[in-house]
Design a protein around this motif. Structure first.
Motif, PDB file in Angstrom:
ATOM      1  N   GLU A  92      -2.867  -0.702  19.188  1.00  0.00           N
ATOM      2  CA  GLU A  92      -2.500  -1.349  20.455  1.00  0.00           C
ATOM      3  C   GLU A  92      -2.805  -0.389  21.597  1.00  0.00           C
ATOM      4  N   GLU A  94      -2.455   1.921  24.650  1.00  0.00           N
ATOM      5  CA  GLU A  94      -1.295   2.628  25.216  1.00  0.00           C
ATOM      6  C   GLU A  94      -1.500   3.027  26.661  1.00  0.00           C
ATOM      7  N   GLY A 122      -6.868   4.329  21.760  1.00  0.00           N
ATOM      8  CA  GLY A 122      -5.686   3.720  22.349  1.00  0.00           C
ATOM      9  C   GLY A 122      -5.812   3.350  23.812  1.00  0.00           C
ATOM     10  N   ASP A 124      -7.077   0.794  26.904  1.00  0.00           N
ATOM     11  CA  ASP A 124      -7.332  -0.615  27.200  1.00  0.00           C
ATOM     12  C   ASP A 124      -8.632  -0.703  27.996  1.00  0.00           C
ATOM     13  N   SER A 224      -4.155  10.714  29.789  1.00  0.00           N
ATOM     14  CA  SER A 224      -2.905  11.325  29.308  1.00  0.00           C
ATOM     15  C   SER A 224      -2.272  12.226  30.358  1.00  0.00           C
TER      16      SER A 224
ATOM     17  N   GLU B 228       0.201   4.721  32.791  1.00  0.00           N
ATOM     18  CA  GLU B 228       0.871   3.618  32.096  1.00  0.00           C
ATOM     19  C   GLU B 228       0.141   2.322  32.407  1.00  0.00           C
ATOM     20  N   ARG B 229       0.340   1.371  31.567  1.00  0.00           N
ATOM     21  CA  ARG B 229      -0.367   0.109  31.695  1.00  0.00           C
ATOM     22  C   ARG B 229       0.392  -0.832  32.565  1.00  0.00           C
TER      23      ARG B 229
END
Lengths: 229, 229, 229, 229, 229, 229, 229, 229
Positions: A92, A94, A122, A124, A224, B228-229
Motif C-alpha cells: 500500500e 505510504e 511504497g 503513490d 521520507s 504524508e498522503r
C-alpha cells in the motif's frame, strides 16, 4: 579514533548481498541484471527475498531471457515490465503523490521503470505521458495535478527541455531523467543530460541517462524527509 | 482548452524580474552575475529587494569588481563571500539540519556557496570540510552527525567518489555537486560529474559542476516536502 | 654511437612472434584474439608454445568460435574462461599474494581475466568479489586480507570509486582497472577511467578499460621488484 | 559485523590532516596547493611537520606567490622547485634505483616533480632527459642504465609513444605520466594519455596528466614490495 | 573574372560518375560501397570501366553480399580481398617501392586495403607485417628495406606509436593510418589518430581511421612528384 | 639478431641534440620553444648551428620574450616572423614550386610558419592567401598556378572545406593544416581537423592543428621523392 | 498577468496528439517511429488522419516491421520509402521550387526523407544527387537550377563541405543536413555537423544529423514567409 | 562541360575582398576581426565601403583596441556596439518584422550582434530580452508580438530550451543561436547547441555558438523569399 560497526551481508561467493542496506539507507539493494547470467539474477533475487521477506525484491535491465527465468522461478509473485522484475506484491502506498512525467511516447519505458520502482518502495506514483514542450498546453493542462505532487520525476530525451519548464511551475523537488531517445547529436542521451544539468530553473537535480530506477530511489529518500527542526 | 494565468514580472527592459517565482516555486529569482555588468547586478538586486522585501536577495558568481559595487550600494545589508552576495540578513532557520560535506579544502568555495544560499533560504546548514575518501575515518567519525541531517549536499572534485560512499551510509537525500577542482583528466569537473552520475549507491542526484547554488535550492525544495498522503 | 643487439623473433609472415620478449621484459607475448581468425590464434599459440615450452601460452578476448578451435587444437592442455585461453598448466605460484578485488558481480569477467593471467605468470592470485563502496562494511571486512597482499588489482565499473577507497587503506601498489560495466553516462567505461585517473588517494595507477590482462602483467612486473639498493 | 578502528587526524576546521596515513599507506599526506591560499598551504605544511617530524612535508602545484610565503615561513628547510615545496631535508635513499625518463625538454617540470617527490620518500631517483622516440639512439644509449632500474617512470607529452618503447625493453614496472606539452589535437594531454592507456607493450600503468607526484608515490609503493610468499 | 571549364561526368541519375577525375587528379573515382546497394556498386563499377577502360575500377568497404554480386557480375576480372574489389588486372608497377608497414596482425585488413589500392594505381607495394614497437628489433631488422622505400605507409591501432618511430628512421614521406583495432580507451581509433597527429617526429601526415584507401591515393600522388624546379 | 648503429647526439644534459637526424631523415631537429625558457631556446639553436653549420637552425612557437633573446643572441643572422626564428640565411631553393594556400586572412600566421620552414629547407614556396570556398572564383582564378605546384599545403580554419575542393582540382599531394581560427563549435580547431580527415577528395593527408611546421617538413620529404623504380 | 488559451489535443493515454499544432505552427505533428511499437505508430497515424483529414499523416524512422503494419493498416493510402510513411496522397505543390541537394549516393536516404516530407507539406521539391565538392563541375553544372530555388536543403556526410560551397553561390536560405555517412573520424556525423556549424559562408543553418525531416519542416516554414512589412 | 564565370574580387594581397558576393548571395562580405590586426580590419572595411558604397560595411568580434582604430578611421560613420562595427548609417527597413528573442540578460551581447547585423541588412528587427523558460509567463506575454514576426531568432545559453518552446508556438522560421553563457557542463556552449539540434519542435535550425551574425544573415536570406511558384 573511530569505530565503524555496521550490519552484515550475505556472502554468495560471487556476490555479497548487502543485508544491512535498508537499515542504513531506507531501501534494499536491487539487482542490476545487465552483465549477469539469468541464474545469477534469480539467485540474487532469492537472497534478497530471504533477507527481507517483507520487502519487494527488484531487478532492473532484465532482458527477455532473464525475464523468462524469473517468471519460471517466482511464478505469480513476479511482476515484469519494462525490464523491471518486482518479486512480491506492491505494498500500500505510504507517501505521495509522486508525479512521473515524460516528454514523449518513446520515453515511456524509462518512465515506467521509475513508476514501478517507486511503487515497490511504497510511493503513490502516477504517470503523466507525452507532455513535451512542443505543445505546451498539454503540460499546462496537467498543472493542477503536478502542483499536488510532493515530488516530480521528469523523463525526457532529445532536447531534454521539459524539466526546466516544469521546475519553473512547481515548488516540489524535480528529479530529471535524461533518456537515450533520439539520434545523431543526441549522442545516446548526452544532449538531454547536459540540458538538464544546465537548467535555468534552479533546483533541478539529475540522474544518469535512462536511470528511472535511480530517480525512484531518490524520490523515496526525498519522500521520507521530515523537515521540521 | 487550457488557461494559464500566472503572476506577473517587473520589466526593466534588459531584464524581466520574475516576481511570481516565490509563489510558484518557493524560492525567489537569483542574479547570475557572470556576463552582467556590476551596474546590472546591483539594479537587479534592488528590484528583487523591492519585489520581496521580506526575502534575502542573492547574486552568485560575483567577481571582485562586482562585490565592490554591491557593498557600496547596499552597505551593511550585504554579506559577500565566495562569490555570493546576500542582501538582507539571514532569517532564522525554519528547516534542517542540512549537512554540506566537502571532500577537500580546495572544494570549500563551492561548498560555501551552497551553505550561504541554503541559509538565505531558511535552512539550518552546517559545513563538514575535508572528509575525502582517501582517509575514510575522517568521514566515519562524522557519521552520527551526517545521519541526523534531513538532507546532505556532498561537494567533491577530482575523483568525485565521496557521494557514493556517503549515500551508502545515510538514508537522507544526497545531492552531489562536482567541482572543477583538479587538473588534467579531471577536464574541468567532467570526471567527478560522471562519477556522480554513475554512482553505485542509488538515490544520488547531481547538479552542474561548481553549482553550489543549485544544490542549495534543491535542498530547499526537498526540505519543504510534507510526505504524508 | 650505440649498438642495439637484441634476441630474435619467429617470422610467420603475417606475424612475427617476439621470442626475445621474456628475456627482455619478464613475460611472454600474448595473443590478442580480437580481429584475428581462429586459425591465426591457434597458430600463434602453437608458435609461442614452441618458442617457450616451459611457459603458459595465453590468448585473450577469445570469442566462442575461437575457444572451440583452441580446445580442438590443444585438448586438455587448454584452460578457457572469460575470454582467456591458457595453454599448458598453471605453474606453482612464485610470488604473492595478489588480491584481485572487484566492485560488482558484473565486473567479474574482467577480474577473472586478471586472475587467470596472473596465475599463468606464477602469481598467487585471490579474487575478492562484490565489495563496492555502496556497502562499505563488505570491503572493510576484508581489510586484513587486503593488507596482506603484496599488490592489489581493483576492478570497477560505473563510478569507479573503489580504488580510491582501497588505496587509502593499504600500502601496497594499487593497479586500477576500469570496466565498461554501466550505461548512459558511463560512456563505455570512460566514467570509471576518469575517476581512477583522478583518484584523491595518491599512488593509484590505471590501465585501459576492461584490461584485466594488462593489470596482471603490471602486477607481475611489480612482484619481481627487489627494492634493495 | 565489522570493526573499523583507524588512527586519527588533526582537525584544523577547514582541513583535517590525515595523521594516520603513513601507518596505513606508507606515505604521508601532501598538500595540493592549487585552489588553496598561501596561508592555508603554509598552515597545512606546518601541521604535517608537527605530526610527522621525521618526514619531509610536501606541497605540489605551488605558484610563485605560494612559494614566496613558504620560503618566508620555513627558510632553509624549504626546497622549492618545479612547483614542489619540500620541507625538511631529503633522507638518505633507502630503495632504488628509480629512473625518471622524459621524452622532451618541455616535459622536464613534470619529470622533476616526480624526481623530487621520489627523493623525499627515500628513493634513489635519477633523471634521464630528452630521449624521445624521434631519435631512438638517444634512448638505446641509456638502455643499460634503464635496465638497472627497479622501477621506471616515463614522462611524455605530444604522441606519448615513449612508454610503449621503454616497456618493450625493460622488465621493471613502467609508470607512465602523460603531460600537457603540445598543442592542437594534443587536447591538453588527452593524446598522450590515450596513447599510454592503449600501450601495445603490456604492463604499462598510467597516472593523470602532469601527475609527476602520483607517479612518484606509486613508485614508492612499488619499491616497498617484498615479493616472496 | 574567371572561367572554369572542366571535363564532364556520366549521369546515372542517382550518381554522377566524375569521368574527368583522372585528368584532373591523376586517379579515378572509386566506389565507396558502404550505404549503397550491391546493385548500385556494380552499376557504378561498370560505369567506371566504360569511362576508363584502361584503368582498374575499385570499390572499397564491400561486405560479403556486395562481393558476391561483384564476382557474379565481373567474373575473373574481379579481385576481391579485405573489402576491396578491383576490376581489371593490376598494371605493371610504374613507381616505387612503397612500403606498407603494420604494427600488429589485427591491422592487416587495413594494410591490405592500402596495398591493393596502391597496386591498382601502378605502385610497387610491399607489406611489412607485425613490427609493432613492443619488440623494436623486428622493425629495426627491416630498416634497410624501409630505407629503400620512396614512400612509407604505416598502419597501427592501439597506441599508434609506430609512425613516430619509423619517421625518425627514414627520410621518405610517412603517411600514417590509425586503425580501429583496440578497445576501451582506444575509442574506435581515436587514440592512435591523436598519437599520429601529435607525432614528435616531424613530417608524419595522417589520414582517417581505417582509411587504407586514402593512404594509397596519397602515396600515388606523392610518387608522381617530379621535384625539380 | 639485429644491429642498430646510428649516428650520435650532442648531450646538453637537459637536452640531447639529435645530430644524426639530417642523415637519417633529411631535415634537422627544430626547437619547439613552447615550455622552454628563452635561454634554453637560444642554447639549443646554438648547438644546432654548431652541429650543422650549413643548415638553417629553426625554432617555432617563439613568443615575444623569446624572440627578443634570439635577436640579441644571433643579430642579423636571425629572421623572426609568425613565431618562427630562422638562424642563418635561407638557401637557394632546390625544389618546388610549393603552393601554400590559406582560406582566410586569420589563417595567415600558420601559413606563414609553413612558408618560412619550407624556405629554410630549400623549397621554392609561394603563399596564396584568402581563397576560401565562400567565394570560389578567387580560388579558381589561381587554378593554373596551383596546378604548376609539385606539392600543395592548404591551411584553413572554421569549416576546413578548402582542402577537399583543392584536392579535387589538382594531382599534386595535398597536405592539409587545420587551424584554431574560429569560435564556438570550432572547438579550437577540432572542426576543420575532422573535416580534413573525412575529405571526400581522396589523397588529402592531415597534420596537427596549427602545425604549419609539420606540413612544411612533410612537403620537404615529399619533394625529395624520386619516383622512378 | 497573462492568459494562455490554446487549442486542444486528443488524449490516447500513452500519447497526446497535439491537434492544435497546424493552427499554431503551420505543420501537423509527425510520428517518430523509433522506440514505438508498430501498433503505437499505426494508432498515432490514425489519430492524426482523424484530426486533420485534409493533411497527409507522416511517420519517420519506420523499420521494415513497422512499414509492414502500416501498409496492412492503410493499404493504398500509404506511401513508404526511406523510412518515411506518408498516409494520404501528396497535395498539389503550393510553394517552391525547393532544391534538395546531396553530396553522395550514400546520402540519398536522408535526402529522400527531406524530399518526401516536403512534398507532403505542399512544397515543389526536386532532388539533385551526387554533386559533392570532389568534382566541382557536377555542382556548377546545376547552378542555374539551384539559383531558381526559393530554398535549398543540402545533405552531406563525411567532410560536409558542400553547404559552404552552395551558400557562396546562391542567395536563397540554405538548410544543411549532416549525415552519418562515413567512418572513423566522422564519428557518426559529428564531423559534417561541425563543418556546417562553422561554415565560412554566412547564412547556413543546420539541423540534427540525418534529420531530413527537420530540414523539410524548416523549409516549409521558410516558404510560408511573406516578407513585406 | 560547364562554364563558371563569376564576378570579380579586389586583391589586397593578404586579402581578397569578394566584391561579387552581394550579387551572388544577397549580402556583402563582413570582416571577422578575431585574428586580424586593427589595421587589417580598417583596411578591409575601407575596401568594402569602396566596393559597395550603398551598403553598410560590417566587422564582427572587434575588441576594444580594434574599435578604437575603427572610430578613429571612420568617425561618425561608425556605429560600434557588442563587438560589431557598422560603417555607414542603417538603411530604412525593407522587410520584417524580425523578432530577436533572448533567454537571459547575459545572452544580450549575442542577441545585439544579431539585431545590429539584421538592421544593417535592411531588416526591421526588435529585441525581446530575458524571457527564459524558468518563468514562462514572461514569454507567453509576448506571444502576440512573436506571432507577428516573419522570422524569429532565439538566443539562449545554459539549457538552451527556449527555441523548442518558441517553435511550438509560432509558425515562422525559428533560427536558434546557442551562447557560451553558463559554466561547468555547459562546456562553452556545447550544452545549448546540442539542445537546439535535438529540438522536439520540428523546424528549428541552428547556427554556431555565439553566432548572432550568422543568424542575422540567415534571416536576411529567409526574408527575401518569394514563395510563390
Amino acid at each position: 579514533m573511530v569505530q565503524y560497526d555496521e550490519q552484515g551481508y550475505k556472502d554468495l561467493g560471487w556476490a555479497k548481498i548487502d543485508t544491512g542496506r535498508p537499515a542504513r539507507t531506507g531501501t534494499a539493494e536491487a539487482v542490476y541484471a545487465a552483465g549477469k547470467t539469468p541464474e545469477q539474477v534469480v539467485a540474487a533475487l532469492r537472497a534478497l527475498r530471504e533477507s527481507h521477506p517483507g520487502r519487494v525484491a527488484i531487478a532492473t535491465r532484465c532482458d527477455a531471457a532473464c525475464v523468462e527465468q524469473i517468471e519460471a522461478a517466482f511464478g505469480d509473485e513476479a511482476l515484469c515490465d519494462s525490464g523491471v522484475a518486482a518479486i512480491g506484491g506492491f505494498p500500500e502506498p505510504e507517501a505521495g503523490p509522486l508525479a512521473v512525467v515524460c516528454a514523449g511516447t518513446s520515453d515511456l519505458p524509462v518512465a515506467r521503470e521509475a513508476e514501478l520502482v517507486a511503487k515497490a518502495n511504497g510511493l503513490d506514483a502516477h504517470l503523466v505521458a507525452d507532455v513535451g514542450v512542443a505543445g505546451l498546453h498539454r503540460l499546462l493542462d496537467r498543472l493542477p495535478r503536478l502542483r499536488e505532487a510532493v515530488c516530480v520525476i521528469v523523463v525526457a530525451g532529445m532536447d531534454g527541455a521539459l524539466p526546466s519548464v516544469v521546475a519553473g511551475l512547481v515548488s516540489a523537488p524535480v528529479v530529471a531523467v535524461p533518456t537515450s531517445v533520439g539520434y545523431g547529436a543526441a549522442f545516446g542521451g548526452l544532449a538531454p543530460l547536459l540540458t538538464m544539468l544546465n537548467s535555468c530553473s534552479p533546483g533541478v537535480t539529475v540522474v544518469n541517462i535512462d536511470n528511472g530506477f535511480g530517480a525512484a530511489i531518490a524520490a523515496t529518500r526525498i519522500m521520507s524527509v521530515k523537515a521540521e527542526r
